[in-house]
Write a protein that holds these residues in place. Structure first.
Motif, short mmCIF file in Angstrom:
data_model
loop_
_atom_site.label_atom_id
_atom_site.label_comp_id
_atom_site.label_asym_id
_atom_site.label_seq_id
_atom_site.Cartn_x
_atom_site.Cartn_y
_atom_site.Cartn_z
N LEU A 1 74.99 36.69 85.51
CA LEU A 1 76.11 36.49 86.39
C LEU A 1 76.99 37.63 86.51
O LEU A 1 77.48 38.33 85.72
N ILE B 1 81.20 36.65 88.06
CA ILE B 1 81.94 35.40 88.47
C ILE B 1 83.42 35.34 88.00
O ILE B 1 83.33 35.56 86.73
N ASN C 1 84.03 27.76 87.54
CA ASN C 1 82.54 28.18 87.98
C ASN C 1 81.71 28.80 87.00
O ASN C 1 80.42 28.42 86.60
N LEU C 2 82.27 29.68 86.15
CA LEU C 2 81.68 30.10 84.92
C LEU C 2 81.32 28.93 84.01
O LEU C 2 79.88 28.82 83.59
N ALA D 1 80.98 25.71 84.91
CA ALA D 1 79.72 24.90 85.45
C ALA D 1 78.43 25.50 85.32
O ALA D 1 77.44 25.05 85.25
N ILE D 2 78.43 26.86 85.61
CA ILE D 2 77.16 27.42 85.60
C ILE D 2 76.44 27.39 84.13
O ILE D 2 75.32 27.42 83.94
N SER E 1 75.03 24.26 83.56
CA SER E 1 73.96 24.02 83.93
C SER E 1 72.60 25.02 83.44
O SER E 1 71.30 24.41 83.36
N SER F 1 85.03 23.59 80.79
CA SER F 1 84.23 23.33 81.78
C SER F 1 82.90 23.23 81.76
O SER F 1 82.13 22.63 82.57
N SER F 2 82.26 23.80 80.66
CA SER F 2 80.92 23.98 80.51
C SER F 2 80.50 22.59 79.66
O SER F 2 79.34 22.36 79.25
N GLU G 1 81.76 35.06 93.70
CA GLU G 1 82.06 34.14 94.92
C GLU G 1 82.36 34.48 96.05
O GLU G 1 81.95 34.01 97.04
N SER H 1 78.80 27.89 91.56
CA SER H 1 78.07 27.07 90.75
C SER H 1 77.05 26.16 91.14
O SER H 1 75.94 25.79 90.34
N GLY I 1 73.18 26.11 90.07
CA GLY I 1 72.48 25.02 89.23
C GLY I 1 71.08 24.69 90.10
O GLY I 1 69.99 24.38 89.58
#
Length: 254
Positions: A110, A113, A118-119, A121-122, A125, A151-152, A208, A237, A241
């Motif tokens: 990454l 990011i 976003n981090l 979520a990535i 995934s 978020s993860s 981004e 993100s 994914g």
């Protein structure tokens, strides 16, 4: 700061212990499941969250439980997105050695990011698509903090993550180790579904707003996702994914 850490001092032997904030039901559950770091204390409310029984089953005997008002938890988390549970744990563990191409054939880099969600979520995934490891750049990147872990869905706790100074340094090291580099870009790129991927490999996802750093644009093969309008693009993100899923399924990693 790359991490939000609370420091406390042990008066008996005068050692300093770092305690990192973690919040959210899944963040706490996955931290306990991963068993990579200690959960020193946990703060929750009465009545307790719906998942409290599941958390209690996983709690080690040394974890201190404290029942407090929701306002206290919100202040600790500096967020309302805590699901009435906050923990103080030992710092997030990252990898200290470079990845081994014989053992870690499917990597993600990454490159800058910046959005915490976003981090997270990535990373979620990356876990779901069975990535062998993730590389983050320290400069200009979102930290792996409580918000990113939340978020993860806590799945970042199970990942093998390496922090490097820059994307250029990371790619140089990866190529010297025999990794094939695939850069997610928009222009002059091959459709991700049509590429014959060579392993070991590393996918690079860029910032981004500005995309992949110019210094590494010529270090590998450019790949892209088909899209309806060339003037728009996928969220970072979402793109990450889709790309990870496509490569993982095409090469029977999933």
């Amino acid at each position: 700061k790359f991490k939000k850490i609370i420091w406390s001092k042990m008066t008996k032997n005068k050692q300093v212990i770092a305690k990192e904030l973690v919040y959210g039901v899944h963040s706490i559950i996955e931290l306990l499941k991963a068993k990579k770091r200690k959960l020193y204390s946990i703060y929750t409310t009465k009545p307790t969250p719906k998942a409290w029984e599941k958390i209690q089953e996983l709690l080690p005997s040394y974890t201190m439980i404290q029942y407090v008002d929701k306002k206290v938890i919100s202040k600790m988390a500096d967020s309302e997105d805590h699901q009435n549970i906050v923990g103080l744990a030992s710092p997030f563990i990252t990898r200290s050695k470079p990845f081994d191409p014989k053992k870690h054939k499917f990597l993600l880099l990454l490159d800058g990011i910046q959005d915490t969600k976003n981090l997270g979520a990535i990373l979620r995934s990356a876990y779901c698509t069975n990535m062998d490891g993730v590389i983050l750049t320290q400069k200009g990147s979102s930290p792996i903090n409580a918000a990113a872990i939340k978020s993860s869905a806590g799945l970042s706790e199970h990942l093998d993550i390496l922090i490097t100074g820059s994307a250029a340094a990371a790619v140089t090291a990866l190529k010297s180790s025999g990794y094939h580099i695939y850069l997610a870009t928009v222009d002059n790129s091959k459709n991700v579904t049509e590429v014959d991927y060579k392993f070991p490999l590393c996918i690079v996802i860029g910032n981004e707003a500005t995309g992949i750093s110019r210094s590494i644009l010529n270090t590998g093969e450019h790949i892209s996702l088909p899209q309806r309008n060339p003037d728009i693009s996928y969220n970072a993100s979402v793109a990450a994914g889709i790309i990870m899923f496509n490569i993982a399924t095409k090469n029977h990693i999933l």
